[in-house]
Design a protein around this motif. Structure first.
Motif, short mmCIF file in Angstrom:
data_model
loop_
_atom_site.label_atom_id
_atom_site.label_comp_id
_atom_site.label_asym_id
_atom_site.label_seq_id
_atom_site.Cartn_x
_atom_site.Cartn_y
_atom_site.Cartn_z
N CYS A 157 -2.31 3.70 69.61
CA CYS A 157 -1.46 4.43 68.72
C CYS A 157 -0.49 3.58 67.94
CB CYS A 157 -0.77 5.57 69.25
SG CYS A 157 -1.93 7.05 69.78
N SER A 158 0.27 2.60 68.44
CA SER A 158 1.13 1.93 67.93
C SER A 158 0.65 1.00 66.83
CB SER A 158 1.90 0.77 68.87
OG SER A 158 1.24 0.06 69.32
N LEU A 159 -0.66 0.77 66.75
CA LEU A 159 -1.60 0.09 65.71
C LEU A 159 -1.49 0.92 64.54
CD1 LEU A 159 -4.53 -1.56 67.76
CD2 LEU A 159 -2.21 -2.79 67.11
N THR A 160 -1.38 2.44 64.50
CA THR A 160 -1.73 3.20 63.58
C THR A 160 -0.48 3.36 62.64
OG1 THR A 160 -1.50 5.11 64.96
CG2 THR A 160 -3.80 4.01 64.77
N THR A 161 0.49 2.83 62.99
CA THR A 161 1.76 3.07 62.15
C THR A 161 1.72 2.63 60.78
OG1 THR A 161 2.62 0.86 62.78
CG2 THR A 161 3.48 2.84 64.24
N ASP A 162 0.84 1.68 60.38
CA ASP A 162 0.51 1.40 59.26
C ASP A 162 -0.53 2.42 58.51
OD1 ASP A 162 -0.77 0.32 56.80
OD2 ASP A 162 -0.64 -1.61 57.59
N PRO A 163 -0.18 3.06 57.19
CA PRO A 163 -0.90 4.06 56.74
C PRO A 163 -2.34 3.78 56.34
CG PRO A 163 0.76 3.56 55.43
CD PRO A 163 0.98 2.99 56.59
N LEU A 164 -2.68 2.33 56.11
CA LEU A 164 -3.98 1.91 55.94
C LEU A 164 -4.83 1.99 57.28
CD1 LEU A 164 -2.93 -1.05 53.34
CD2 LEU A 164 -3.66 1.29 52.92
N VAL A 165 -4.50 2.09 58.42
CA VAL A 165 -5.07 2.03 59.49
C VAL A 165 -5.61 3.58 59.97
CG1 VAL A 165 -5.07 1.48 62.15
CG2 VAL A 165 -3.86 0.14 60.63
N ASP A 166 -7.25 3.30 60.11
CA ASP A 166 -8.04 4.52 60.34
C ASP A 166 -8.42 4.52 61.84
OD1 ASP A 166 -7.84 5.70 57.60
OD2 ASP A 166 -9.57 4.53 57.12
N LEU A 167 -8.06 5.57 62.57
CA LEU A 167 -8.60 5.80 63.66
C LEU A 167 -9.18 7.42 63.86
CD1 LEU A 167 -8.71 5.30 66.83
CD2 LEU A 167 -6.32 5.87 66.94
N TRP A 168 -10.53 7.28 64.13
CA TRP A 168 -11.20 8.59 64.45
C TRP A 168 -11.57 8.57 65.90
CZ3 TRP A 168 -14.39 11.03 59.99
CH2 TRP A 168 -13.62 10.73 58.59
N ALA A 169 -11.44 9.85 66.40
CA ALA A 169 -12.09 10.10 67.80
C ALA A 169 -12.36 11.64 67.87
CB ALA A 169 -10.91 9.68 68.57
N ASP A 170 -13.05 11.85 68.90
CA ASP A 170 -13.31 13.35 69.31
C ASP A 170 -12.26 13.95 70.06
OD1 ASP A 170 -16.19 13.03 68.24
OD2 ASP A 170 -16.55 11.90 70.35
N CYS A 171 -11.33 14.23 69.17
CA CYS A 171 -10.16 14.90 69.55
C CYS A 171 -9.93 16.28 68.97
CB CYS A 171 -8.78 13.90 69.34
SG CYS A 171 -8.77 13.20 67.65
N GLY A 172 -10.98 16.89 68.14
CA GLY A 172 -10.58 17.96 67.60
C GLY A 172 -11.45 19.42 68.34
N GLY A 173 -11.30 20.47 67.74
CA GLY A 173 -12.19 21.57 68.36
C GLY A 173 -11.17 22.24 69.59
N SER A 174 -11.91 23.21 70.17
CA SER A 174 -11.09 23.98 70.99
C SER A 174 -10.66 23.30 72.39
CB SER A 174 -11.84 25.31 71.43
OG SER A 174 -13.00 24.85 71.72
N SER A 175 -11.65 22.55 72.69
CA SER A 175 -11.56 21.90 74.12
C SER A 175 -12.11 20.27 73.94
CB SER A 175 -12.08 22.57 75.28
OG SER A 175 -13.64 22.62 75.11
N PRO A 176 -10.99 19.35 73.38
CA PRO A 176 -11.35 18.12 73.08
C PRO A 176 -11.53 17.29 74.34
CG PRO A 176 -9.05 18.63 72.56
CD PRO A 176 -9.84 19.88 72.73
N ALA A 177 -12.41 16.39 74.15
CA ALA A 177 -12.71 15.52 75.35
C ALA A 177 -11.51 14.26 75.24
CB ALA A 177 -13.93 14.88 75.56
N VAL A 178 -11.09 13.94 74.20
CA VAL A 178 -10.09 12.89 74.05
C VAL A 178 -8.91 13.52 73.50
CG1 VAL A 178 -9.74 10.87 72.69
CG2 VAL A 178 -11.94 11.30 73.58
N THR A 179 -7.62 13.20 74.04
CA THR A 179 -6.38 13.38 73.63
C THR A 179 -5.98 12.43 72.48
OG1 THR A 179 -6.02 14.60 75.47
CG2 THR A 179 -4.00 14.00 74.06
N CYS A 180 -5.65 12.61 71.37
CA CYS A 180 -5.13 11.43 70.50
C CYS A 180 -3.95 11.94 69.75
CB CYS A 180 -6.29 11.14 69.55
SG CYS A 180 -5.84 9.63 68.53
N SER A 181 -2.72 11.51 69.92
CA SER A 181 -1.42 12.00 69.08
C SER A 181 -1.47 11.22 67.52
CB SER A 181 -0.28 11.79 70.03
OG SER A 181 0.00 10.31 70.09
N CYS A 182 -2.20 10.15 67.49
CA CYS A 182 -2.17 9.42 66.17
C CYS A 182 -3.23 9.27 65.68
CB CYS A 182 -1.70 7.87 66.64
SG CYS A 182 -2.98 7.17 67.76
#
Length: 193
Positions: A157-182
């Protein structure tokens, strides 16, 4: 789409070739081991074909020249080989939309030149290696559409402090398998297609 069909030929005769763009064709079969004969290759772009099999185990022979490896949107399978980690100069690794399985190799963190790592829409599993935080030049990381579990490490997550960094993961929906704060985008969600 172009009109090239058939399989990839013996590539060992093209040792001085710097860029090979054969994307959006109807190429079938496996990537030949002769790919290691491309001693001067900087960009190998084979996306959007119908290539099958695994990444050749001798791909690491291109460690001093290869900057971009584009294998997206094929039918490649098996585990992502640790031989890829020998590609020290690699800046872009696109393995998305294939059938790769297993876990991401821990050694990916040694690819210090890597700027883009896209493995979305495969059959990958396990936790996202926290040591990816060592990829200080990373500007794009696509993980969605797999079976990853756990939390995206704070170091990543510390890599994503730059707004030009994109990070996509399966952290959405009602019961996501991945937790991602960034994450830039949590799939499934409005930004995911």
């Amino acid at each position: 789409m172009n009109s090239l069909e058939g399989s990839l030929p013996d590539l060992s005769h093209f040792s001085k070739l710097r860029n090979l763009y054969l994307y959006e064709n109807a190429l079938k079969g496996s990537i030949p081991d002769s790919v290691a004969g491309l001693k001067s290759i900087e960009v190998l772009f084979l996306s959007s074909n119908q290539l099958t099999g695994t990444i050749p185990s001798n791909i690491g022979a291109l460690d001093r020249t290869l900057r971009g490896l584009y294998l997206s949107d094929n039918k490649l399978d098996g585990k992502i080989s640790e031989m890829l980690c020998e590609l020290e100069e690699l800046e872009a690794l696109f393995l998305d939309e294939n059938k790769f399985s297993g876990e991401l190799p821990d050694c990916l963190n040694s690819m210090s030149s890597l700027r883009q790592l896209y493995v979305f829409k495969n059959e990958l599993s396990g936790e996202v290696p926290s040591n990816l935080e060592n990829l200080k030049l990373l500007s794009g990381l696509g993980l969605e559409g797999n079976s990853f579990v756990g939390e995206i490490a704070q170091g990543i997550c510390s890599l994503t402090t730059d707004p030009l960094v994109d990070l996509w993961a399966d952290c959405g929906g009602s019961s996501p398998a991945v937790t991602c704060s960034c994450c830039s985008a949590c799939c499934p969600g409005a930004h995911c297609t």
